[in-house]
Design a protein around this motif. Structure first.
Motif, PDB file in Angstrom:
ATOM      1  N   SER A  14       0.855  -1.194   0.000  1.00 20.84           N
ATOM      2  CA  SER A  14       0.000   0.000   0.000  1.00 20.84           C
ATOM      3  C   SER A  14       0.881   1.231   0.000  1.00 20.84           C
ATOM      4  CB  SER A  14      -0.884  -0.019   1.248  1.00 20.84           C
ATOM      5  OG  SER A  14      -0.070  -0.103   2.393  1.00 20.84           O
ATOM      6  N   ALA A  15       0.287   2.378  -0.184  1.00 23.81           N
ATOM      7  CA  ALA A  15       1.091   3.595  -0.240  1.00 23.81           C
ATOM      8  C   ALA A  15       0.264   4.817   0.117  1.00 23.81           C
ATOM      9  CB  ALA A  15       1.677   3.742  -1.644  1.00 23.81           C
ATOM     10  N   LEU A 212      -6.514   2.902  -4.469  1.00 22.99           N
ATOM     11  CA  LEU A 212      -7.581   1.990  -4.056  1.00 22.99           C
ATOM     12  C   LEU A 212      -7.860   2.070  -2.556  1.00 22.99           C
ATOM     13  CD1 LEU A 212      -6.742  -1.218  -6.138  1.00 22.99           C
ATOM     14  CD2 LEU A 212      -8.238   0.684  -6.727  1.00 22.99           C
ATOM     15  N   SER A 213      -6.964   2.718  -1.809  1.00 23.20           N
ATOM     16  CA  SER A 213      -7.223   2.881  -0.374  1.00 23.20           C
ATOM     17  C   SER A 213      -7.366   4.363   0.007  1.00 23.20           C
ATOM     18  CB  SER A 213      -6.123   2.205   0.456  1.00 23.20           C
ATOM     19  OG  SER A 213      -4.859   2.650   0.056  1.00 23.20           O
ATOM     20  N   GLU A 214      -7.769   5.185  -0.987  1.00 20.58           N
ATOM     21  CA  GLU A 214      -8.043   6.612  -0.717  1.00 20.58           C
ATOM     22  C   GLU A 214      -9.421   6.772  -0.055  1.00 20.58           C
ATOM     23  OE1 GLU A 214      -6.688   9.638  -1.109  1.00 20.58           O
ATOM     24  OE2 GLU A 214      -4.736   8.880  -1.777  1.00 20.58           O
ATOM     25  N   ARG A 217     -14.038   8.336  -2.724  1.00 20.01           N
ATOM     26  CA  ARG A 217     -14.470   7.192  -3.534  1.00 20.01           C
ATOM     27  C   ARG A 217     -14.205   7.408  -5.023  1.00 20.01           C
ATOM     28  NH1 ARG A 217     -20.046   4.141  -4.864  1.00 20.01           N
ATOM     29  NH2 ARG A 217     -19.202   2.023  -4.781  1.00 20.01           N
ATOM     30  N   SER A 218     -14.323   8.648  -5.472  1.00 20.19           N
ATOM     31  CA  SER A 218     -14.097   8.905  -6.904  1.00 20.19           C
ATOM     32  C   SER A 218     -12.631   8.656  -7.275  1.00 20.19           C
ATOM     33  CB  SER A 218     -14.513  10.336  -7.272  1.00 20.19           C
ATOM     34  OG  SER A 218     -13.680  11.272  -6.602  1.00 20.19           O
ATOM     35  N   LYS A 219     -11.723   8.928  -6.342  1.00 23.22           N
ATOM     36  CA  LYS A 219     -10.295   8.648  -6.601  1.00 23.22           C
ATOM     37  C   LYS A 219     -10.057   7.140  -6.664  1.00 23.22           C
ATOM     38  CE  LYS A 219      -8.174  12.781  -4.519  1.00 23.22           C
ATOM     39  NZ  LYS A 219      -7.345  13.264  -3.406  1.00 23.22           N
ATOM     40  N   ARG A 220     -10.729   6.402  -5.758  1.00 29.85           N
ATOM     41  CA  ARG A 220     -10.588   4.947  -5.769  1.00 29.85           C
ATOM     42  C   ARG A 220     -11.084   4.378  -7.101  1.00 29.85           C
ATOM     43  NH1 ARG A 220     -13.170   5.213  -0.605  1.00 29.85           N
ATOM     44  NH2 ARG A 220     -14.957   3.975  -1.333  1.00 29.85           N
ATOM     45  N   GLU A 221     -12.238   4.878  -7.535  1.00 41.72           N
ATOM     46  CA  GLU A 221     -12.802   4.396  -8.799  1.00 41.72           C
ATOM     47  C   GLU A 221     -11.874   4.727  -9.969  1.00 41.72           C
ATOM     48  OE1 GLU A 221     -16.707   4.843 -11.749  1.00 41.72           O
ATOM     49  OE2 GLU A 221     -16.767   5.746  -9.751  1.00 41.72           O
ATOM     50  N   ASN A 313     -10.617  -2.125  -0.239  1.00 42.79           N
ATOM     51  CA  ASN A 313      -9.596  -1.622   0.685  1.00 42.79           C
ATOM     52  C   ASN A 313      -9.829  -0.163   1.069  1.00 42.79           C
ATOM     53  OD1 ASN A 313      -8.075  -3.970   1.041  1.00 42.79           O
ATOM     54  ND2 ASN A 313      -6.920  -3.614  -0.848  1.00 42.79           N
ATOM     55  N   ALA A 314     -11.066   0.302   0.917  1.00 43.42           N
ATOM     56  CA  ALA A 314     -11.373   1.700   1.267  1.00 43.42           C
ATOM     57  C   ALA A 314     -11.204   1.919   2.769  1.00 43.42           C
ATOM     58  CB  ALA A 314     -12.813   2.020   0.877  1.00 43.42           C
TER      59      ALA A 314
END
Length: 605
Positions: A14-15, A212-214, A217-221, A313-314
């Motif tokens: 992760s990062a 994917l762990s932001e 939600r729009s950033k994850r998508e 992983n949200a």
């Protein structure tokens, strides 16, 4: 045998971003000071002549050696192993710092070619050894206790006896090993060079996976769709790599007469197929009680009827986006290790102070995280892609656990230090558990406690459920490949069949997710490795329960287990703790710890 560096990339890297302080870089000078260092040239010359003289002195003569002679032969073989290991560790680690650097790639490839050429005359050693009768070797062990210490090495070599080919064929396969390596390098270089278009901005794989762990939600998508789009564009290359590697393995296994594609891995891991099967079945049976139940709970927290893959992983809505700078991460892990036993912190300290960790995210650097033991007269090196999230602190704790284990096991010497993969994850997962419990005890309120418990459950699901699903995917892939070439669509379908089963009914799957098998390095570098994660997690959960029940004297038994390296079977190592991995109930005990955490989370609702 020729040394091929096999970094064991850990799962779910992760990062994050932000000002993280001064991130350490490797100092590889403890191996060699440069690619043209006189010491490296000297070792290459020594290795060439040592391999030639070893073959001259022993080929066709092993059966005539007395106990002292067999010991001298074994020690000479071990010395060759150590020098070859040092050379390839140096070349490999330089390469993983920047896989896009053509000079580093060429340097590693050229050295691999040379080492393969030098060590081909040594192939006779294991072949001849396997032709010796059991009672002959037993008599030699009885005569010389120093030689008897190496019995576990001989046992592991002799486990391959039923699958051994002719001497000439074994030498041919040894020489052909570099061809398989080329496919691994193609995979590594393709992955490191991928670009992902995220809302018009070009990112590398680590940064994109991080999205994917932001919290947003729009950033994850956006991250998930960018991954799917790029993997889909490159899927033919990845399908070609997997087809070729699986076919090569099928040919090797068929010639050797191995009954299943997994047999070689089980033999290397020194673990019985029925133990792995018991683990696999226990986890699959527990899917509804673990991942299905947890993700249903998580959907509720996120206010969603169904979750998309980018929600897996949200962070939780109540989670703060806190970045943990490197000095704080070091303190958290060192305190957790030191509280368990000061000796553990002492073993971990040089990683921070002596350039044994490479932490920052850099263009071309290998993704993920690993701890490479190098050789027993040097020390391990840890690679991270640290960007400051709490999960990155857990990854640091995990890799340091490997490093501590490797340092302790080094006392066994080169041939006995290497821990089978099933036990290789013990110290890393235990180190994570210590760090988690330390962080949990410092939680300021129920909210923070809930976030931390949920994070731990997710990590455990990623380590146990996801990795067993990966194992099932590999089993299906290798089985299907026996029937002929697999198209990308064929591989995609196999991937989706295990995803739906393991993640549960709360998930929807976006177009493109079917290609997410493409970036997982274990499938290419170390087929069937992945069950070692679930094995390690289950084993550590059981160990940690034993520690909580009876802390008295636990540390000494734990250190003895790590010091044993590869010198003992898992039955012997677990016996002092009253544990037995061949008992199906053993795995239920480990899984019940994850269930207990989910129970706590449900009770907090």
């Amino acid at each position: 045998m020729a040394h091929r560096i096999q970094p064991l990339f850990d799962a779910n890297p992760s990062a994050g971003t932000g000002d993280l302080g001064d991130l350490p870089e490797w100092d590889l000078s403890d191996l060699y000071t440069a690619e043209d260092a006189p010491e490296l040239l000297r070792d290459l010359d020594w290795l060439e002549s040592a391999c030639a003289s070893f073959a001259e002195d022993y080929e066709g003569k092993l059966a005539d050696l007395d106990a002292d002679g067999m010991l001298e032969c074994t020690l000479r073989n071990e010395r060759i192993d150590m020098v070859a290991g040092r050379i390839m560790s140096f070349a490999g680690l330089r390469y993983y710092q920047n896989t896009m650097d053509a000079e580093r790639a060429k340097f590693m490839s050229d050295l691999q070619d040379r080492l393969t050429r030098y060590t081909t005359p040594l192939v006779f050693f294991t072949l001849e050894l396997n032709r010796l009768p059991d009672d002959h070797l037993d008599a030699l062990f009885a005569e010389n206790s120093d030689l008897a210490r190496y019995k576990p090495v001989f046992d592991r070599i002799r486990a391959m006896k039923p699958y051994q080919l002719s001497d000439e064929m074994e030498k041919f396969l040894h020489d052909m090993g570099v061809v398989g390596d080329a496919w691994e390098r193609l995979f590594d270089e393709t992955i490191a060079g991928l670009k992902f278009d995220v809302d018009g901005e070009e990112k590398g794989i680590e940064e994109t996976l991080n999205l994917l762990s932001e919290q947003d939600r729009s950033k994850r998508e956006a991250g998930a769709r960018a991954l799917g789009e790029t993997f889909t564009k490159n899927v033919k290359t990845f399908a070609r790599v997997h087809n070729t590697q699986a076919k090569e393995k099928e040919v090797m296994d068929r010639w050797r007469g191995m009954p299943t594609p997994q047999t070689g891995r089980h033999l290397a891991n020194h673990v019985e197929p029925e133990v792995v099967e018991a683990l696999r079945n226990a986890v699959v049976d527990a899917y509804p009680r673990l991942s299905h139940r947890y993700y249903k709970l998580k959907a509720k927290w996120l206010g969603l009827e169904t979750m998309e893959v980018w929600d897996r992983n949200a962070p939780l809505p109540m989670e703060t986006e806190r970045k943990i700078a490197w000095p704080e991460a070091e303190k958290i892990v060192m305190d957790a290790y030191g509280d368990f036993d000061p000796r553990m912190a002492e073993l971990a300290e040089p990683f921070f102070s002596k350039g044994w960790i490479d932490a920052g995210v850099k263009q071309g650097k290998a993704p993920g995280a690993f701890a490479h033991p190098t050789v027993t007269d040097a020390h391990p090196y840890v690679l991270l892609n640290y960007l400051g999230k709490p999960r990155d602190v857990m990854t640091l704790a995990h890799e340091l656990g490997h490093g501590v284990h490797q340092r302790l096991a080094a006392g066994q010497g080169e041939m006995l230090s290497s821990t089978p993969l099933t036990l290789a994850e013990t110290a890393s997962v235990f180190g994570e558990m210590l760090t988690f419990q330390k962080m949990l005890s410092g939680a300021k309120d129920d909210n923070e406690r809930k976030v931390m418990l949920a994070g731990k459950v997710e990590d455990m699901i990623n380590t146990v459920v996801r990795q067993i699903a990966f194992y099932d995917f590999e089993c299906k892939l290798h089985e299907a490949r026996r029937g002929g070439e697999l198209t990308p669509d064929d591989i995609n379908a196999l991937w989706m069949s295990v995803q739906a089963e393991s993640l549960g009914p709360v998930f929807d799957y976006m177009p493109g997710y079917e290609t997410f098998w493409a970036y997982i390095p274990h499938f290419v570098h170390t087929p069937f490795y992945v069950y070692a994660y679930a094995f390690g997690d289950g084993l550590v959960n059981a160990l940690y329960a034993a520690y909580q029940e009876q802390p008295e004297g636990f540390q000494d038994k734990y250190f003895d287990m790590l010091k044993a390296g590869g010198s003992k079977h898992h039955k012997e190592l677990l016996a002092p703790f009253g544990l037995d991995a061949s008992d199906p109930k053993f795995w239920d005990k480990g899984l019940s710890m994850i269930e207990g955490f989910i129970d706590q989370l449900e009770a907090m609702e």
